[in-house]
Design a protein around this motif. Structure first.
Motif, PDB file in Angstrom:
ATOM      1  N   MET A   1      47.417  38.087  32.157  1.00  0.00           N
ATOM      2  CA  MET A   1      46.485  38.074  33.283  1.00  0.00           C
ATOM      3  C   MET A   1      45.043  38.141  32.780  1.00  0.00           C
ATOM      4  SD  MET A   1      48.457  37.867  35.961  1.00  0.00           S
ATOM      5  CE  MET A   1      47.655  38.484  37.432  1.00  0.00           C
ATOM      6  N   ILE A   2      44.135  37.630  33.598  1.00  0.00           N
ATOM      7  CA  ILE A   2      42.709  37.652  33.285  1.00  0.00           C
ATOM      8  C   ILE A   2      42.027  38.701  34.166  1.00  0.00           C
ATOM      9  CG2 ILE A   2      40.556  36.327  33.325  1.00  0.00           C
ATOM     10  CD1 ILE A   2      42.254  33.805  32.996  1.00  0.00           C
ATOM     11  N   LEU A   3      41.141  39.477  33.582  1.00  0.00           N
ATOM     12  CA  LEU A   3      40.302  40.403  34.340  1.00  0.00           C
ATOM     13  C   LEU A   3      38.871  39.901  34.291  1.00  0.00           C
ATOM     14  CD1 LEU A   3      39.472  43.089  35.731  1.00  0.00           C
ATOM     15  CD2 LEU A   3      39.401  44.119  33.446  1.00  0.00           C
ATOM     16  N   TYR A   4      38.268  39.701  35.460  1.00  0.00           N
ATOM     17  CA  TYR A   4      36.841  39.367  35.516  1.00  0.00           C
ATOM     18  C   TYR A   4      36.117  40.510  36.219  1.00  0.00           C
ATOM     19  CZ  TYR A   4      32.391  37.112  36.295  1.00  0.00           C
ATOM     20  OH  TYR A   4      31.054  36.814  36.291  1.00  0.00           O
ATOM     21  N   LEU A   5      35.072  41.017  35.577  1.00  0.00           N
ATOM     22  CA  LEU A   5      34.310  42.145  36.099  1.00  0.00           C
ATOM     23  C   LEU A   5      32.936  41.711  36.575  1.00  0.00           C
ATOM     24  CD1 LEU A   5      35.136  44.760  33.320  1.00  0.00           C
ATOM     25  CD2 LEU A   5      35.987  44.782  35.672  1.00  0.00           C
ATOM     26  N   ASN A   6      32.566  42.191  37.747  1.00  0.00           N
ATOM     27  CA  ASN A   6      31.210  42.028  38.263  1.00  0.00           C
ATOM     28  C   ASN A   6      30.587  43.414  38.335  1.00  0.00           C
ATOM     29  OD1 ASN A   6      28.827  41.545  39.591  1.00  0.00           O
ATOM     30  ND2 ASN A   6      29.758  40.963  41.536  1.00  0.00           N
ATOM     31  N   ALA A  19      38.163  50.747  39.724  1.00  0.00           N
ATOM     32  CA  ALA A  19      38.343  49.340  40.093  1.00  0.00           C
ATOM     33  C   ALA A  19      39.727  48.837  39.714  1.00  0.00           C
ATOM     34  CB  ALA A  19      37.264  48.490  39.425  1.00  0.00           C
ATOM     35  N   LEU A  20      40.224  49.246  38.541  1.00  0.00           N
ATOM     36  CA  LEU A  20      41.553  48.812  38.102  1.00  0.00           C
ATOM     37  C   LEU A  20      42.650  49.435  38.967  1.00  0.00           C
ATOM     38  CD1 LEU A  20      41.034  49.007  34.231  1.00  0.00           C
ATOM     39  CD2 LEU A  20      41.074  46.956  35.655  1.00  0.00           C
ATOM     40  N   LEU A  21      42.472  50.692  39.344  1.00  0.00           N
ATOM     41  CA  LEU A  21      43.437  51.321  40.250  1.00  0.00           C
ATOM     42  C   LEU A  21      43.399  50.649  41.610  1.00  0.00           C
ATOM     43  CD1 LEU A  21      42.822  55.075  39.316  1.00  0.00           C
ATOM     44  CD2 LEU A  21      44.896  53.746  38.822  1.00  0.00           C
ATOM     45  N   ASP A  22      42.214  50.316  42.082  1.00  0.00           N
ATOM     46  CA  ASP A  22      42.071  49.650  43.374  1.00  0.00           C
ATOM     47  C   ASP A  22      42.699  48.262  43.352  1.00  0.00           C
ATOM     48  OD1 ASP A  22      41.006  50.085  46.022  1.00  0.00           O
ATOM     49  OD2 ASP A  22      39.559  48.497  45.608  1.00  0.00           O
ATOM     50  N   ALA A  23      42.721  47.630  42.161  1.00  0.00           N
ATOM     51  CA  ALA A  23      43.302  46.295  42.024  1.00  0.00           C
ATOM     52  C   ALA A  23      44.815  46.324  41.855  1.00  0.00           C
ATOM     53  CB  ALA A  23      42.664  45.570  40.836  1.00  0.00           C
ATOM     54  N   GLY A  24      45.401  47.522  41.784  1.00  0.00           N
ATOM     55  CA  GLY A  24      46.856  47.588  41.742  1.00  0.00           C
ATOM     56  C   GLY A  24      47.459  48.303  40.566  1.00  0.00           C
ATOM     57  N   ALA A  25      46.666  48.805  39.622  1.00  0.00           N
ATOM     58  CA  ALA A  25      47.231  49.548  38.495  1.00  0.00           C
ATOM     59  C   ALA A  25      47.895  50.826  39.002  1.00  0.00           C
ATOM     60  CB  ALA A  25      46.147  49.892  37.474  1.00  0.00           C
ATOM     61  N   SER A  26      48.983  51.210  38.364  1.00  0.00           N
ATOM     62  CA  SER A  26      49.756  52.371  38.790  1.00  0.00           C
ATOM     63  C   SER A  26      49.065  53.664  38.363  1.00  0.00           C
ATOM     64  CB  SER A  26      51.159  52.311  38.183  1.00  0.00           C
ATOM     65  OG  SER A  26      51.809  53.558  38.290  1.00  0.00           O
ATOM     66  N   LEU A  27      48.790  54.541  39.347  1.00  0.00           N
ATOM     67  CA  LEU A  27      48.192  55.837  39.032  1.00  0.00           C
ATOM     68  C   LEU A  27      49.150  56.673  38.200  1.00  0.00           C
ATOM     69  CD1 LEU A  27      45.895  57.876  39.343  1.00  0.00           C
ATOM     70  CD2 LEU A  27      46.886  58.546  41.549  1.00  0.00           C
ATOM     71  N   ASP A  28      50.455  56.581  38.479  1.00  0.00           N
ATOM     72  CA  ASP A  28      51.433  57.333  37.697  1.00  0.00           C
ATOM     73  C   ASP A  28      51.453  56.872  36.240  1.00  0.00           C
ATOM     74  OD1 ASP A  28      52.193  58.896  39.822  1.00  0.00           O
ATOM     75  OD2 ASP A  28      53.870  57.610  40.403  1.00  0.00           O
ATOM     76  N   ALA A 129      45.660  51.305  32.345  1.00  0.00           N
ATOM     77  CA  ALA A 129      45.597  50.452  33.534  1.00  0.00           C
ATOM     78  C   ALA A 129      45.591  48.974  33.144  1.00  0.00           C
ATOM     79  CB  ALA A 129      44.353  50.802  34.351  1.00  0.00           C
ATOM     80  N   LEU A 130      44.858  48.626  32.084  1.00  0.00           N
ATOM     81  CA  LEU A 130      44.863  47.240  31.606  1.00  0.00           C
ATOM     82  C   LEU A 130      46.268  46.820  31.196  1.00  0.00           C
ATOM     83  CD1 LEU A 130      41.584  47.232  29.470  1.00  0.00           C
ATOM     84  CD2 LEU A 130      41.943  46.040  31.634  1.00  0.00           C
ATOM     85  N   ARG A 131      46.972  47.712  30.495  1.00  0.00           N
ATOM     86  CA  ARG A 131      48.341  47.405  30.084  1.00  0.00           C
ATOM     87  C   ARG A 131      49.256  47.263  31.292  1.00  0.00           C
ATOM     88  NH1 ARG A 131      51.326  51.676  26.278  1.00  0.00           N
ATOM     89  NH2 ARG A 131      51.126  52.930  28.183  1.00  0.00           N
ATOM     90  N   ASP A 132      49.106  48.148  32.271  1.00  0.00           N
ATOM     91  CA  ASP A 132      49.975  48.104  33.450  1.00  0.00           C
ATOM     92  C   ASP A 132      49.752  46.825  34.257  1.00  0.00           C
ATOM     93  OD1 ASP A 132      51.880  49.623  35.230  1.00  0.00           O
ATOM     94  OD2 ASP A 132      50.241  49.299  36.644  1.00  0.00           O
TER      95      ASP A 132
END
Length: 377
Positions: A1-6, A19-28, A129-132
């Protein structure tokens, strides 16, 4: 997957994590990775907050230990337990920047404001989060630098802070308004992730996240925006510190001496690696395949070298992602000479050149000297 940051108003470790958690990364998954470091006395929560006209996620770290100063080596050892190369690389970069600024050895440098629980939670959390999310490439719009001053243990310093500027080397930046827009933690994470700067790459957008910062701005939301997308089929330009080019050509009329000569010349000219593999070509002809791994900017020069030295009528070029794990060296003393020991996340080994020189000087077998080097650690 690609991550683009603004980085709309800037970038800090907690804003990126939010931002990564908001985009769907697992908090657990993030909490689990931080727990693997052995850190105690902390709690990580993701809170939905209103910032300006937007709703965003705020990553909140609560700690029982308010100590902010630790040796960099202590944080690095804890991060290594989580097995996240991005986290180790980010902390290593911070330690190296602070050591250079204060004239201290990397192993001994103390991190003041950056030595607290929240630094480790933010860095390990973002890497997890990046790994998840399955992110393999990170792109970012130019970063606002901010302006003014910041109060630190070393007194009043200009914004951007010196450590931040050191960590932003190679990044694309722009002017900004008063205040600290980019923190050292945010800058280190971008560098560790091999970020490419510029406009958003072509991708199929799958998720969007907004990470909130702690400041309240009078006229705008204080957020970092994360966009997660799948790469499209068309190849993208060869850019970014992780991108490398592999040159390869089949050879059935070149001697071993010439092959060895080309490998040595390629390495001397700046190739990251060069090697030869055996092959069988059409009509059963025995042959070799010469491979050269090179940074994109040297691909043209090394292509000319390979073709000129081998007489080949062509070669293949392919773009690959090179993953370089953090490493550091320790020196042991054997028979009056220094032998460098290369440490990686999962092992250590002596440098061959040092052992070979020591074997030549002492007449001892190289394997025996290698065992002595391990015993001397």
């Amino acid at each position: 997957m690609i991550l683009y940051l603004n980085p709309f108003t800037g970038l800090a470790g907690d804003m990126l994590l939010g931002a990564l958690l908001d985009a769907g990364a697992s908090l657990d998954a993030v909490r689990g990775a931080v727990a693997e470091t052995g850190l105690t006395g902390w709690r990580l929560d993701a809170e939905r907050v209103r910032t300006g006209a937007l709703t965003a996620t705020r990553a909140l770290v609560t700690v029982d230990d308010d100590a902010t100063e630790r040796r960099a080596a202590e944080l690095l050892a804890m991060a290594a337990r989580a097995g996240l190369p991005v986290a180790e690389a980010a902390l290593t970069a911070i330690a190296e920047a602070e050591a250079a600024l204060h004239g201290e050895p990397v192993a001994e440098v103390h991190l003041h404001e950056l030595g607290g629980h929240d630094t480790l939670v933010d860095i390990v959390g973002c890497a997890a989060a990046l790994r998840d999310l399955g992110v393999t490439r990170v792109h970012c719009a130019p970063l606002p630098l901010g302006a003014g001053v910041v109060h630190t243990r070393h007194g009043v310093l200009p914004v951007p802070a010196p450590a931040t500027l050191a960590l932003l080397k190679g990044a694309r930046v722009r002017g900004g308004e008063a205040g600290e827009a980019v923190t050292p933690t945010g800058a280190a994470l971008l560098g560790a992730a091999g970020t490419t700067y510029g406009p958003a790459p072509e991708m199929v957008l799958r998720a969007t996240g907004y990470g909130a910062g702690g400041r309240v701005l009078p006229d705008r939301p204080n957020v970092t925006v994360a966009m997660i997308g799948e790469p499209v089929a068309e190849p993208e330009p060869v850019t970014g510190p992780g991108r490398q080019v592999v040159l390869s050509t089949n050879l059935d009329d070149v001697t071993g001496e010439v092959l060895g000569h080309v490998v040595e010349r390629a390495l001397a000219a700046g190739a990251a690696d060069a090697w030869v593999t055996p092959a069988v070509m059409k009509k059963g002809r025995p042959a070799h395949v010469l491979h050269v791994l090179t940074p994109p900017e040297l691909a043209g020069e090394l292509q000319h070298l390979v073709l000129a030295e081998t007489g080949s009528l062509g070669l293949r070029r392919s773009v690959v992602e090179k993953v370089a794990l953090p490493r550091h060296f320790e020196t042991v003393r054997l028979h009056g000479r220094d032998v460098r020991m290369k440490h990686g996340p999962w092992g250590v080994k002596p440098e061959y050149d040092d052992l070979a020189a020591l074997a030549e000087a002492t007449g001892k077998p190289l394997r025996e000297l290698a065992r002595e080097a391990y015993d001397a650690l």
